[in-house]
Design a protein around this motif. Structure first.
Motif, PDB file in Angstrom:
ATOM      1  N   ARG A   1     -25.315 -22.705  -4.069  1.00 60.61           N
ATOM      2  CA  ARG A   1     -25.652 -23.311  -5.235  1.00 60.61           C
ATOM      3  C   ARG A   1     -24.627 -24.412  -5.920  1.00 60.61           C
ATOM      4  O   ARG A   1     -24.696 -24.907  -6.406  1.00 60.61           O
ATOM      5  CB  ARG A   1     -25.530 -22.132  -6.340  1.00 60.61           C
TER       6      ARG A   1
ATOM      7  N   GLU B   1     -35.825 -24.539 -15.203  1.00 59.98           N
ATOM      8  CA  GLU B   1     -37.075 -24.029 -14.509  1.00 59.98           C
ATOM      9  C   GLU B   1     -37.292 -24.623 -13.297  1.00 59.98           C
ATOM     10  O   GLU B   1     -37.023 -25.790 -13.051  1.00 59.98           O
ATOM     11  CB  GLU B   1     -38.167 -24.615 -15.338  1.00 59.98           C
ATOM     12  N   PRO B   2     -37.201 -23.837 -11.984  1.00 64.68           N
ATOM     13  CA  PRO B   2     -37.226 -24.576 -10.809  1.00 64.68           C
ATOM     14  C   PRO B   2     -38.618 -25.025 -10.522  1.00 64.68           C
ATOM     15  O   PRO B   2     -39.409 -24.776 -11.149  1.00 64.68           O
ATOM     16  CB  PRO B   2     -36.766 -23.522  -9.819  1.00 64.68           C
TER      17      PRO B   2
ATOM     18  N   PRO C   1     -42.277 -25.690  -8.999  1.00 68.67           N
ATOM     19  CA  PRO C   1     -43.119 -24.542  -8.471  1.00 68.67           C
ATOM     20  C   PRO C   1     -43.201 -24.131  -6.984  1.00 68.67           C
ATOM     21  O   PRO C   1     -43.290 -23.228  -6.722  1.00 68.67           O
ATOM     22  CB  PRO C   1     -44.641 -25.214  -8.862  1.00 68.67           C
ATOM     23  N   SER C   2     -42.882 -25.265  -6.186  1.00 59.10           N
ATOM     24  CA  SER C   2     -42.902 -24.800  -4.754  1.00 59.10           C
ATOM     25  C   SER C   2     -41.861 -24.023  -4.383  1.00 59.10           C
ATOM     26  O   SER C   2     -41.973 -23.177  -3.727  1.00 59.10           O
ATOM     27  CB  SER C   2     -42.653 -26.327  -3.940  1.00 59.10           C
ATOM     28  N   ARG C   3     -40.595 -24.170  -5.298  1.00 62.84           N
ATOM     29  CA  ARG C   3     -39.566 -23.411  -4.624  1.00 62.84           C
ATOM     30  C   ARG C   3     -39.796 -21.919  -5.379  1.00 62.84           C
ATOM     31  O   ARG C   3     -39.419 -21.083  -4.748  1.00 62.84           O
ATOM     32  CB  ARG C   3     -38.356 -23.894  -5.286  1.00 62.84           C
ATOM     33  N   GLU C   4     -40.509 -21.819  -6.293  1.00 60.29           N
ATOM     34  CA  GLU C   4     -40.674 -20.749  -6.909  1.00 60.29           C
ATOM     35  C   GLU C   4     -41.612 -19.972  -6.001  1.00 60.29           C
ATOM     36  O   GLU C   4     -41.311 -18.539  -6.028  1.00 60.29           O
ATOM     37  CB  GLU C   4     -41.564 -20.870  -8.453  1.00 60.29           C
ATOM     38  N   LYS C   5     -42.418 -20.298  -5.328  1.00 59.73           N
ATOM     39  CA  LYS C   5     -43.437 -19.711  -4.557  1.00 59.73           C
ATOM     40  C   LYS C   5     -42.624 -19.284  -3.233  1.00 59.73           C
ATOM     41  O   LYS C   5     -42.658 -17.953  -2.820  1.00 59.73           O
ATOM     42  CB  LYS C   5     -44.557 -20.646  -4.033  1.00 59.73           C
TER      43      LYS C   5
ATOM     44  N   ARG D   1     -39.376 -18.410  -2.927  1.00 64.08           N
ATOM     45  CA  ARG D   1     -38.512 -17.639  -3.662  1.00 64.08           C
ATOM     46  C   ARG D   1     -39.386 -16.076  -3.849  1.00 64.08           C
ATOM     47  O   ARG D   1     -38.946 -14.906  -3.272  1.00 64.08           O
ATOM     48  CB  ARG D   1     -38.144 -17.674  -4.960  1.00 64.08           C
ATOM     49  N   GLY D   2     -40.716 -16.235  -4.230  1.00 62.47           N
ATOM     50  CA  GLY D   2     -41.626 -14.769  -4.214  1.00 62.47           C
ATOM     51  C   GLY D   2     -41.726 -14.479  -2.850  1.00 62.47           C
ATOM     52  O   GLY D   2     -41.651 -13.069  -2.692  1.00 62.47           O
TER      53      GLY D   2
END
Lengths: 200, 346
Positions: free
Chosen positions: B71, B84-85, B87-91, B93-94
């Motif tokens: 970080r 808001e990160p 969407p690809s990063r969010e996925k 992370r999930g």
């Protein structure tokens, strides 16, 4: 407002004082100091004693009112002491003859008849010296503080010990009410059975 | 110097358990040194938990360090991180969180299964041909009665037992006063002794050695000084010990010993203790028939030596405050005679 608060403070103080005094009820001293074992020299009924004359000489002694040993109250007002008496009552096989107070080979202890006296010092002497018709002498066999504990427990069986100090439960089968609910009976220091008394 | 200190610590931990400052009585007392099948299994379970926890801890710490470094680096490159990160990063992370949850669940179920298996294993010891001992926990000492089909072969001892190596020992646990707990860390886990409700455990010692046992449930003032010793030895040595315990007490020979026996039988001692072969038969305190064969007195509080015994008889309340035994103020000559007598009770 101030007066109200002061009243409250006073109430709390009184309540906490009451708590402090009831703490002594279960005081458990490790080194028990007993009321003098010499009490026996004063409350003896005769000059004869079990096992022959004592080593220190068999002193003749006048009868004595038992309230000359005030320390014994410390035993009666302490729940731990009375409870220990209850434990020893079974441990030393008092129950063998007196059962759990109801009597058997020996006299009952839950009634108001005290053949050899109901005062703690008199019971102390009965245990130490033994009595005719079967009560053995425990002199020299039980430390005096334990004899006082036993005496206080024996008195609790007849309802002569304050209810807040007498034991309230039992591990054995027990017919009557617990010691702390024993009826407060007027002790009758007499060797006469009820049936032999003069009708009133 | 450090090596010397470590060596000393290791000797103490492995071989001795102190009963009082400066004096030691042999015996191990450690769950990390199992000497039987059950304690071995419990120790294995402990190691499973320990190493799994180490792995999880190291992984968590590594991920935290990784996240902090990542970080900071990213902040240096791109300025403040967006709230808001992408969407690809969010996925991604999930997926990572899901994977970690799955790994945690698997690890916990692994431990649960290990727990269950260990629980079954320590109960599966066969009690055929077991040596049966009835143990009674008193405030604050241990009574051991060795059972036998022949009543003449039953005997009672206190605070120290010998057991044969390799044979299952089945103990039946009783308590006449409060809840105690029977625990010999090197041999088995703990088992509560509940008044009015006998409990049982079986264990086996596979290593000849001396072990300490301890009450493991707070039971009053002297809970900490409620210990006992278990001597595991080969069958023939055990049989010799048992034969000696079955003997009546040694009778006094010298005048002093005779006087000591007289003192024992005519003062407070006789009200609570038993010595087989004399008229003393009370069961409130430990059986003293073979007192001199034991290494400690007062339930493992002191080594069994003349001086300690004298102090114990004269004023036990200074050694174990609150103990049931009262002080006995015997005249010196009577005390010495009593000690002379007690010392011959091999």
């Amino acid at each position: 407002m101030a007066i109200k608060q002061r009243k409250l403070e006073l109430g709390v103080l009184v309540a906490s004082l009451a708590l402090v005094t009831s703490c002594k009820r279960e005081d458990r001293p490790f080194q028990t100091s007993a009321p003098s074992a010499e009490a026996i020299q004063f409350t003896r009924m005769t000059d004869f004693r079990a096992g022959g004359p004592s080593i220190s000489g068999n002193q003749p002694s006048p009868a004595m009112s038992a309230d000359e040993t005030p320390e014994e109250k410390e035993f009666e007002e302490n729940a731990y002491m009375v409870g220990e008496g209850k434990r020893l009552f079974s441990a030393f096989n008092c129950v063998g003859c007196h059962a759990h107070g109801g009597g058997g080979m020996g006299p009952a202890l839950i009634d108001d008849q005290w053949i050899y006296g109901h005062e703690p010092a008199q019971i102390f002497c009965t245990i130490i010296e033994g009595r005719p018709n079967g009560m053995p002498s425990f002199g020299g066999k039980i430390p005096s503080f334990q004899v006082w504990q036993l005496a206080s427990y024996v008195r609790s069986l007849g309802g002569l010990v304050p209810g807040d100090a007498a034991p309230g439960r039992d591990d054995d089968m027990h017919g009557g009410p617990p010691e702390n609910s024993a009826p407060n009976q007027k002790p009758n220091d007499s060797s006469l059975p009820k049936s032999a008394e003069m009708p009133k | 110097m450090i090596a010397a200190a470590t060596a000393r610590w290791a000797t103490l931990a492995d071989n001795d358990f102190g009963v009082t400052s400066g004096e030691w009585v042999r015996g191990t007392k450690s769950v990390l040194d199992p000497a039987g099948p059950q304690s071995g299994r419990i120790h294995q379970l402990f190691l499973d938990y320990f190493w799994l926890s180490v792995v999880v801890y190291v992984l968590v710490v590594l991920f935290v360090i990784f996240a902090v470094i990542l970080r900071r680096r990213r902040a240096r490159w791109t300025g403040p991180i967006l709230a808001e990160p992408a969407p690809s990063r969010e996925k991604l992370r999930g997926w990572l969180v899901g994977l970690a949850t799955l790994a945690t669940t698997i690890a916990l179920f692994f431990l649960l299964a290990g727990d269950h298996a260990a629980g079954r294993a320590i109960r599966s010891l066969s009690t055929d041909n077991a040596l049966k001992i009835r143990v009674t926990g008193h405030q604050w000492w241990w009574e051991f009665r060795f059972e036998d089909e022949a009543p003449s072969k039953i005997f009672t001892t206190a605070n120290e037992i010998h057991i044969p190596v390799g044979r299952t020992i089945e103990v039946e646990l009783h308590s006449p006063d409060v809840i105690h707990s029977f625990w010999v860390p090197n041999l088995h886990g703990k088992r509560d002794m509940i008044p009015g409700h006998p409990t049982r455990i079986a264990f086996r010692a596979d290593k000849a050695s001396e072990y300490w046992g301890q009450c493991a449930e707070f039971c009053g003032y002297e809970h900490a000084k409620m210990r006992f010793r278990v001597v595991a030895e080969p069958e023939e040595k055990f049989n010799a010990w048992k034969a000696a315990q079955l003997q009546s007490s040694v009778q006094p020979a010298t005048d002093s010993q005779k006087k000591g026996q007289y003192v024992f039988l005519h003062t407070t001692c006789v009200m609570c203790h038993t010595i087989q072969g004399t008229t003393a038969g009370a069961m409130m305190g430990p059986d003293l028939t073979h007192l001199a064969s034991r290494k400690t007195i007062a339930a493992g509080s002191l080594p069994n030596k003349r001086g300690h015994l004298a102090g114990w008889i004269s004023n036990p309340q200074t050694i174990k405050p609150g103990v049931r035994m009262p002080a006995n103020s015997l005249p010196p000559d009577q005390l010495q005679a009593l000690l002379d007598y007690l010392e011959i009770l091999k």
